[in-house]
Design an enzyme around this catalytic site. Structure first.
Site, PDB file in Angstrom:
ATOM      1  CG  HIS A   1      37.949  42.037  40.248  1.00 23.34           C
ATOM      2  ND1 HIS A   1      36.890  41.831  40.802  1.00 23.34           N
ATOM      3  CD2 HIS A   1      37.292  42.768  39.126  1.00 23.34           C
ATOM      4  CE1 HIS A   1      35.959  42.258  40.388  1.00 23.34           C
ATOM      5  NE2 HIS A   1      36.282  42.716  39.208  1.00 23.34           N
TER       6      HIS A   1
ATOM      7  CG  ASP B   1      33.019  47.374  38.909  1.00 21.03           C
ATOM      8  OD1 ASP B   1      33.423  48.151  37.992  1.00 21.03           O
ATOM      9  OD2 ASP B   1      32.672  46.367  38.695  1.00 21.03           O
TER      10      ASP B   1
ATOM     11  CG  ASP C   1      30.524  47.455  35.573  1.00 23.27           C
ATOM     12  OD1 ASP C   1      30.341  48.210  36.529  1.00 23.27           O
ATOM     13  OD2 ASP C   1      31.646  46.739  35.758  1.00 23.27           O
TER      14      ASP C   1
HETATM   15  C1  OKP Z   1      36.062  43.975  35.969  1.00 20.70           C
HETATM   16  B1  OKP Z   1      35.536  45.282  36.783  1.00 20.70           B
HETATM   17  C2  OKP Z   1      35.322  35.765  32.394  1.00 20.70           C
HETATM   18  C3  OKP Z   1      34.054  36.545  32.352  1.00 20.70           C
HETATM   19  C4  OKP Z   1      33.955  37.638  33.188  1.00 20.70           C
HETATM   20  C5  OKP Z   1      35.502  39.360  34.174  1.00 20.70           C
HETATM   21  C6  OKP Z   1      34.939  40.337  34.560  1.00 20.70           C
HETATM   22  C7  OKP Z   1      35.859  41.429  35.307  1.00 20.70           C
HETATM   23  C8  OKP Z   1      35.000  42.872  35.497  1.00 20.70           C
HETATM   24  N1  OKP Z   1      35.371  34.279  32.052  1.00 20.70           N
HETATM   25  N2  OKP Z   1      34.982  38.710  33.051  1.00 20.70           N
HETATM   26  O1  OKP Z   1      35.006  44.743  38.072  1.00 20.70           O
HETATM   27  O2  OKP Z   1      34.551  45.802  36.112  1.00 20.70           O
HETATM   28 ZN    ZN Z   2      32.882  45.483  37.135  1.00 14.84          ZN
END
Ligand code: OKP
Ligand code: ZN
Length: 324
Positions: free
Chosen positions: A136, A172, A261
C-alpha cells in the site's frame, strides 16, 4: 527453496480506527510465527544482510524516508495515529506509528533485498517472511500498515541487475495501490493484482479494471477486482487470466506479493478461499517455471496463514495437480 525472515518482534502497533472506533491493530508479529516455524523446520534460512539506503531512494524520496524516521522518533512515549493525512503522509487511520516503525520497515526492506539478491545470484525461488507489509505504500505516502514498499524496492533492484522484464503478481486480498502507482508508467515492471473490489474494500481509491497504466506503461497494469465472498469458482477464473498474462510476458523473474487474507477464516479479507485452494495456487505458480520471489504482505489469522502457506508451498515445491 530458501527463505529469509524478519518479523520485527519489537514492532507491535496496537491502534487502528475502523468505522469511527478505536480497534485492535491486527498487524502483529504473532500472525506469522506459525508460518515461520513451518519454514524453519523444512527449509534453509538466509541471513538478513544490510543494504545501502540508496536502494530505498530509488522508490521513496529521501525526505519521505527521513519523515518516517522522524515520526517514529516522535512516537517514543506514545503510539501515534495520523490526524492530518497530507501532513503525516499516511493516507489512512489504520496505520499508527510506534518508536520501532522506522527500524522495522527498514529491516523488512533489508530482508526483502536479501531474498532479491539471492534470486539474482542463483535463479532459485525464495520466500521473504517479513512485516510490516509494503504494497500500500506509494513513493511518498504510508498506509494500510505499510511504510516502505518492499515488493517495489525489490523489483526495482531486480530490474537494475538483470535488465529484463519483471512481473509482480499481487494476490493479497487488498489492491496494492502503492505498487501499482510506483510502476504505473513503467513497462518493464508489470503489475497484476486480484483483489476485493475497491467499491467495497480498502484501499478504496484504486484497483479498478480500467486502470491499465499510463504513458509508456499503458497496457502493463492489470487489475482483477472481484466481489467479496468470491470462492475458488470465481477466483480461479481471474487467477487463470493473471497467469496467462504472465505466460505471455514471460518475465525473467516473478515477484509474488503474497497475502493470506483471501482465506475464508481471515478476519479482514472477505473472500472464501479454502485451505486446499492454496494447493492449487502453489501448483499453478510452480507451473509457470519462472524463478519466483515471494514477499509477505497481509494475512491476519495465525492458523489460516499457516494452512495457506504450508499448502501453497507444499505444492509449489512438488508438481501434483490435485484438481486434474
Ligand atoms: C493491509 B494488507 C481501516 C480499516 C482497514 C486497513 C487494511 C490494510 C490491509 N479503517 N484497515 O493489504 O493486508
Ligand atoms: Zn491485505
Amino acid at each position: 527453496m530458501k527463505f529469509v525472515s524478519q518479523l520485527n518482534e519489537d514492532y507491535i502497533p496496537t491502534l487502528e480506527i475502523d468505522k469511527g472506533k478505536i480497534v485492535k491493530n491486527p498487524e502483529t508479529p504473532e500472525r506469522l510465527k506459525k508460518v515461520l516455524k513451518y519454514f524453519e523446520t523444512f527449509h534453509e534460512r538466509l541471513e538478513v544482510k544490510n543494504y545501502p539506503l540508496n536502494l530505498l531512494f530509488h522508490v521513496h524520496p529521501k525526505w519521505y524516508v527521513q519523515h518516517i524516521k522522524e515520526l517514529s522518533e516522535k512516537s517514543k512515549d506514545n503510539e501515534y495515529l495520523p490526524e492530518v493525512f497530507l501532513k503525516d503522509r499516511i493516507f489512512d487511520s489504520g496505520t499508527p506509528v510506534t518508536f520501532q516503525t522506522y527500524n522495522a520497515a527498514l529491516s523488512a526492506v533489508n530482508a526483502t533485498l536479501t531474498g532479491a539478491e539471492e534470486i539474482v545470484k542463483t535463479k532459485e525461488n525464495v520466500y521473504v517472511i517479513t512485516r510490516p507489509p509494503g504494497h500500500h505504500a506509494t513513493t511518498d505516502f504510508a498506509g494500510g500498515y505499510c511504510f516502505f514498499n518492499n515488493a517495489a524496492i525489490a523489483s526495482t533492484f531486480l530490474y537494475s541487475q538483470i535488465k529484463e522484464k519483471i512481473c509482480i503478481l499481487d494476490i493479497d486480498f487488498h489492491h496494492g495501490n502503492g505498487t501499482q502507482s510506483i510502476f504505473y508508467e513503467n513497462p518493464e515492471i508489470v503489475y497484476i493484482s486480484i483483489h476485493g473490489t475497491p467499491e467495497h474494500y480498502f484501499p478504496w481509491i484504486s484497483g479498478y479494471k480500467d486502470e491499465i497504466g499510463e504513458g509508456k506503461g499503458k497496457g502493463t497494469n492489470f487489475n482483477f477486482p472481484l466481489s467479496g465472498k468470491s470462492s475458488w469458482n470465481e477466483y480461479s477464473i481471474a487467477f487463470e487470466k493473471a497467469l496467462d498474462i504472465i505466460t505471455k510476458i514471460s518475465p525473467a523473474i516473478l515477484v509474488v506479493s503474497l497475502g493470506y487474507d483471501t482465506h475464508i477464516d481471515d478476519p479482514i479479507g472477505d473472500f472464501k478461499l479454502e485451505s486446499r485452494d492454496f494447493f492449487q495456487i502453489g501448483y499453478e505458480i510452480k507451473n509457470l517455471k519462472i524463478p519466483t520471489l515471494f514477499i509477505q504482505e497481509g494475512g491476519y489469522n495465525k492458523e489460516s496463514n499457516f494452512e495457506a502457506a504450508s499448502n501453497l508451498f507444499k505444492n509449489f515445491e512438488k508438481e501434483v495437480n490435485l484438481y486434474a
